[in-house]
Motif scaffolding. Structure first.
Motif, PDB file in Angstrom:
ATOM      1  N   ASN A  51       0.855  -1.185   0.000  1.00  8.93           N
ATOM      2  CA  ASN A  51       0.000   0.000   0.000  1.00  8.93           C
ATOM      3  C   ASN A  51       0.891   1.236   0.000  1.00  8.93           C
ATOM      4  OD1 ASN A  51      -1.731   2.107   0.564  1.00  8.93           O
ATOM      5  ND2 ASN A  51      -2.790   1.055   2.224  1.00  8.93           N
ATOM      6  N   TRP A  52       0.869   1.969  -1.088  1.00  2.49           N
ATOM      7  CA  TRP A  52       1.700   3.172  -1.227  1.00  2.49           C
ATOM      8  C   TRP A  52       1.017   4.410  -0.672  1.00  2.49           C
ATOM      9  CZ3 TRP A  52       6.612   2.476  -2.226  1.00  2.49           C
ATOM     10  CH2 TRP A  52       7.009   1.331  -2.914  1.00  2.49           C
ATOM     11  N   GLY A  53      -0.230   4.289  -0.241  1.00  2.00           N
ATOM     12  CA  GLY A  53      -0.947   5.462   0.260  1.00  2.00           C
ATOM     13  C   GLY A  53      -1.391   6.335  -0.898  1.00  2.00           C
ATOM     14  N   THR A  54      -1.559   7.615  -0.607  1.00  2.00           N
ATOM     15  CA  THR A  54      -2.044   8.535  -1.639  1.00  2.00           C
ATOM     16  C   THR A  54      -0.858   9.151  -2.375  1.00  2.00           C
ATOM     17  OG1 THR A  54      -2.162  10.279   0.010  1.00  2.00           O
ATOM     18  CG2 THR A  54      -4.195   9.078  -0.435  1.00  2.00           C
ATOM     19  N   VAL A  55      -0.438   8.482  -3.423  1.00  2.00           N
ATOM     20  CA  VAL A  55       0.630   8.989  -4.288  1.00  2.00           C
ATOM     21  C   VAL A  55       0.136   8.956  -5.725  1.00  2.00           C
ATOM     22  CG1 VAL A  55       2.511   8.240  -2.779  1.00  2.00           C
ATOM     23  CG2 VAL A  55       1.707   6.716  -4.584  1.00  2.00           C
ATOM     24  N   ASP A  56       0.683   9.809  -6.535  1.00  2.00           N
ATOM     25  CA  ASP A  56       0.334   9.836  -7.951  1.00  2.00           C
ATOM     26  C   ASP A  56       1.089   8.707  -8.657  1.00  2.00           C
ATOM     27  OD1 ASP A  56      -0.029  10.317 -10.660  1.00  2.00           O
ATOM     28  OD2 ASP A  56       0.335  12.482 -10.497  1.00  2.00           O
ATOM     29  N   PRO A  57       0.375   7.686  -9.152  1.00  2.00           N
ATOM     30  CA  PRO A  57       1.053   6.559  -9.803  1.00  2.00           C
ATOM     31  C   PRO A  57       1.737   6.943 -11.111  1.00  2.00           C
ATOM     32  CG  PRO A  57      -1.316   6.398 -10.110  1.00  2.00           C
ATOM     33  CD  PRO A  57      -1.083   7.560  -9.186  1.00  2.00           C
ATOM     34  N   ASN A  58       1.467   8.146 -11.608  1.00  2.00           N
ATOM     35  CA  ASN A  58       2.068   8.581 -12.868  1.00  2.00           C
ATOM     36  C   ASN A  58       3.372   9.359 -12.689  1.00  2.00           C
ATOM     37  OD1 ASN A  58      -0.019   7.468 -14.508  1.00  2.00           O
ATOM     38  ND2 ASN A  58      -1.330   9.118 -13.777  1.00  2.00           N
ATOM     39  N   LEU A  59       3.818   9.544 -11.465  1.00  2.00           N
ATOM     40  CA  LEU A  59       5.107  10.191 -11.228  1.00  2.00           C
ATOM     41  C   LEU A  59       6.221   9.169 -11.442  1.00  2.00           C
ATOM     42  CD1 LEU A  59       4.402  12.191  -7.935  1.00  2.00           C
ATOM     43  CD2 LEU A  59       4.584  13.097 -10.270  1.00  2.00           C
ATOM     44  N   ASP A  60       7.299   9.587 -12.099  1.00  2.00           N
ATOM     45  CA  ASP A  60       8.417   8.670 -12.342  1.00  2.00           C
ATOM     46  C   ASP A  60       8.994   8.118 -11.041  1.00  2.00           C
ATOM     47  OD1 ASP A  60       8.146   8.806 -15.058  1.00  2.00           O
ATOM     48  OD2 ASP A  60       9.922  10.049 -15.387  1.00  2.00           O
ATOM     49  N   VAL A  61       9.056   8.947  -9.993  1.00  2.00           N
ATOM     50  CA  VAL A  61       9.609   8.461  -8.724  1.00  2.00           C
ATOM     51  C   VAL A  61       8.750   7.323  -8.167  1.00  2.00           C
ATOM     52  CG1 VAL A  61       8.451  10.170  -7.230  1.00  2.00           C
ATOM     53  CG2 VAL A  61      10.628   9.149  -6.527  1.00  2.00           C
ATOM     54  N   GLN A  62       7.437   7.399  -8.339  1.00  2.00           N
ATOM     55  CA  GLN A  62       6.568   6.317  -7.870  1.00  2.00           C
ATOM     56  C   GLN A  62       6.725   5.086  -8.750  1.00  2.00           C
ATOM     57  OE1 GLN A  62       5.164   5.825  -5.137  1.00  2.00           O
ATOM     58  NE2 GLN A  62       4.244   3.871  -5.701  1.00  2.00           N
ATOM     59  N   ARG A  63       6.864   5.282 -10.052  1.00  2.00           N
ATOM     60  CA  ARG A  63       7.104   4.147 -10.945  1.00  2.00           C
ATOM     61  C   ARG A  63       8.409   3.445 -10.556  1.00  2.00           C
ATOM     62  NH1 ARG A  63       5.275   7.954 -15.350  1.00  2.00           N
ATOM     63  NH2 ARG A  63       3.206   7.217 -15.937  1.00  2.00           N
ATOM     64  N   GLN A  64       9.446   4.239 -10.223  1.00  2.00           N
ATOM     65  CA  GLN A  64      10.733   3.658  -9.824  1.00  2.00           C
ATOM     66  C   GLN A  64      10.585   2.829  -8.546  1.00  2.00           C
ATOM     67  OE1 GLN A  64      13.058   7.228  -9.665  1.00  2.00           O
ATOM     68  NE2 GLN A  64      13.282   7.344 -11.893  1.00  2.00           N
ATOM     69  N   ARG A  65       9.824   3.322  -7.574  1.00  2.00           N
ATOM     70  CA  ARG A  65       9.583   2.554  -6.341  1.00  2.00           C
ATOM     71  C   ARG A  65       8.912   1.224  -6.664  1.00  2.00           C
ATOM     72  NH1 ARG A  65       6.737   7.445  -3.380  1.00  2.00           N
ATOM     73  NH2 ARG A  65       8.551   8.579  -2.638  1.00  2.00           N
ATOM     74  N   GLU A  66       7.911   1.279  -7.521  1.00  2.00           N
ATOM     75  CA  GLU A  66       7.183   0.067  -7.868  1.00  2.00           C
ATOM     76  C   GLU A  66       8.069  -0.923  -8.616  1.00  2.00           C
ATOM     77  OE1 GLU A  66       3.521   1.261  -9.778  1.00  2.00           O
ATOM     78  OE2 GLU A  66       2.924   2.433  -8.020  1.00  2.00           O
ATOM     79  N   ILE A  67       8.886  -0.429  -9.531  1.00  2.00           N
ATOM     80  CA  ILE A  67       9.804  -1.295 -10.285  1.00  2.00           C
ATOM     81  C   ILE A  67      10.754  -2.006  -9.322  1.00  2.00           C
ATOM     82  CG2 ILE A  67      11.779  -1.277 -11.875  1.00  2.00           C
ATOM     83  CD1 ILE A  67      10.220   1.087 -13.319  1.00  2.00           C
ATOM     84  N   MET A  68      11.341  -1.253  -8.388  1.00  2.00           N
ATOM     85  CA  MET A  68      12.262  -1.864  -7.424  1.00  2.00           C
ATOM     86  C   MET A  68      11.538  -2.887  -6.556  1.00  2.00           C
ATOM     87  SD  MET A  68      14.918   1.137  -6.352  1.00  2.00           S
ATOM     88  CE  MET A  68      13.856   2.571  -6.418  1.00  2.00           C
TER      89      MET A  68
END
Length: 165
Positions: A51-68
């Protein structure tokens, strides 16, 4: 510990997802040693609900977290096994690889460059997860998951807070 035991391998795999997600700021809602097919994923050996909480899934930093986080499971299992398997080629990890590739596609369009980037991320994760405090956190969480087969958010948080805070 038997390195060939599917449940143990799965516990380390799921613990890798959880430790990476937690270290990057997510909460882990639950973990289990099985995973039935649902709207998002096929039937699988284990499951880690992040659960990432309320974050914008379209931000590159969030994509990077998900990839890792996607790659953290295969890398933890790779370290435990002592085998440098490639997630794109090893059947049980192909879904993690596919999800990482898909998420990375929004950052890097060219498939060859994307593959090289993900392979660099794997090397970096391998280096970090094999050391303090991450490896003891993965091992501790894997032991708890193997013992109980299912962990709720409080159980996961207790183990990860002990090792990573």
């Amino acid at each position: 510990m038997n390195h060939d035991d599917d449940e143990t391998l799965t516990a380390y795999h799921e613990a890798g997802h959880a430790v990476v997600a937690y270290a990057l700021g997510a909460n882990v809602d639950s973990m289990q040693l099985w995973g039935e097919a649902d709207d998002y994923l096929p039937e699988r050996f284990g499951d880690c609900r992040v659960n990432w909480g309320t974050v914008d899934p379209n931000l590159d930093v969030q994509r990077q977290r998900e990839i890792m986080t996607f790659l953290g499971g295969p890398v933890a299992e790779m370290i435990y096994r002592g085998e440098p398997l490639h997630p794109a080629l090893y059947g049980p990890w192909q879904d993690d690889w596919h999800r990482a590739m898909q998420t990375c596609g929004a950052i890097v369009a060219d498939p060859e460059r994307r593959t090289r980037l993900l392979e660099k991320i794997i090397v970096t994760l391998h280096d970090h997860l094999g050391r303090q405090p991450y490896w003891p956190a993965i091992a501790g969480l894997a032991d708890e998951l193997a013992a109980h087969e299912q962990l709720d958010s409080d159980q996961v948080s207790d183990v990860l807070t002990f090792w990573l805070r």
